[in-house]
Design an enzyme around this catalytic site. Sequence first.
Site, PDB file in Angstrom:
ATOM      1  N   GLU A   1      57.890 -44.633  20.122  1.00 22.70           N
ATOM      2  CA  GLU A   1      58.045 -43.466  21.063  1.00 22.70           C
ATOM      3  C   GLU A   1      58.359 -42.532  21.279  1.00 22.70           C
ATOM      4  OE1 GLU A   1      58.478 -45.051  26.371  1.00 22.70           O
ATOM      5  OE2 GLU A   1      59.566 -45.614  24.123  1.00 22.70           O
TER       6      GLU A   1
ATOM      7  N   LYS B   1      51.314 -44.349  29.048  1.00 21.78           N
ATOM      8  CA  LYS B   1      51.882 -45.481  29.377  1.00 21.78           C
ATOM      9  C   LYS B   1      51.954 -45.586  31.468  1.00 21.78           C
ATOM     10  CE  LYS B   1      56.916 -46.664  28.601  1.00 21.78           C
ATOM     11  NZ  LYS B   1      57.988 -46.065  28.750  1.00 21.78           N
TER      12      LYS B   1
ATOM     13  N   CYS C   1      56.908 -49.086  25.261  1.00 20.40           N
ATOM     14  CA  CYS C   1      58.031 -49.660  25.618  1.00 20.40           C
ATOM     15  C   CYS C   1      57.871 -51.167  27.010  1.00 20.40           C
ATOM     16  CB  CYS C   1      58.988 -48.500  26.038  1.00 20.40           C
ATOM     17  SG  CYS C   1      61.190 -48.808  25.531  1.00 20.40           S
TER      18      CYS C   1
END
Length: 312
Positions: free
Chosen positions: A42, A133, A167
Amino acid sequence: MVKVAVVQAAPVLFDREASTDKVCALIAEASSQGARLVLFPEAFIPVYPRGLSFGMVVGSRTPEGRQMWGRYWENSVEVPGPVCDRIGEAARIAGVYVSVGVMERDGDFGGGTLYCSLLYFGPNGRLLGKHRKLKPTAAERLVWGEGDGSTLTVVDTEFGRVGGLICWENYMPLARVAMYGKGVSIYLAPTADARESWQATMRHISLEGRCFVLGCNQYVEKGMYPKDLPGSEELAGQPEVMCRGGSVIYSPLGEVLAGPLWDREGILYAELDPGNVGRAKLDFDAVGHYARPDVFQLTVDERPKLPVRYMK
């Protein structure tokens, strides 16, 4: 069989060009070992800003924080753009699929928003897609925008469908189901979470999704931060090792195939048998014979949510 590589490393923090150089070199290294899919963590380009506040507390911002933000923004990535071109060319030369986390700089509207994005490149060098995200976590919300359903990207490859979440999106049950519904067989989970408890999440997804899971994190030391970074004195209380890593590869039945790797940079490799995905679904398929659509249904809105629409 397909060999995959999970890269646990640090970028050259706050330096987009040097970080891109490192990505290209690591793609070449992984491909030289026979990998056909290479995953990076990430926010690898230019940095996951661990330990930094950008001078923000509720009700006020500091000039030093704005300077830090400016440096972050200036080193972030336009998609498409020159960084994408360079990574695509490295993927083409190596003949591999590549997925890499970047800070994506909005180039369509105000230009002042950053998105934590995962980019997908093919062995022909083309940018195949991206995922933004959906929900930044905690203080990440102060510096990153939110993606929408239009970038729940899955890439078809000759060895299965590749896609994933970033994540703590992986703690969102409905987001996981949305990816399972797209038939992901190699599930990518780049992260910044270096807790041992994250391993349970990776194993759970492999068992729930009956897919291979590639968990990928950075290894970062405090001394890697630029000495001239505005506001960097707030790092003084941080530990010397700021991110231990914990990258790992799981099978569709929750077996560890490689890792977890702790406390150093390195590349994990594993040979994946795509046939194991179908065999694992004999007794469980979360979006198939175990789904009970007569009781539960999920609706996913994949329309882009544009802030400005011009009608002619």
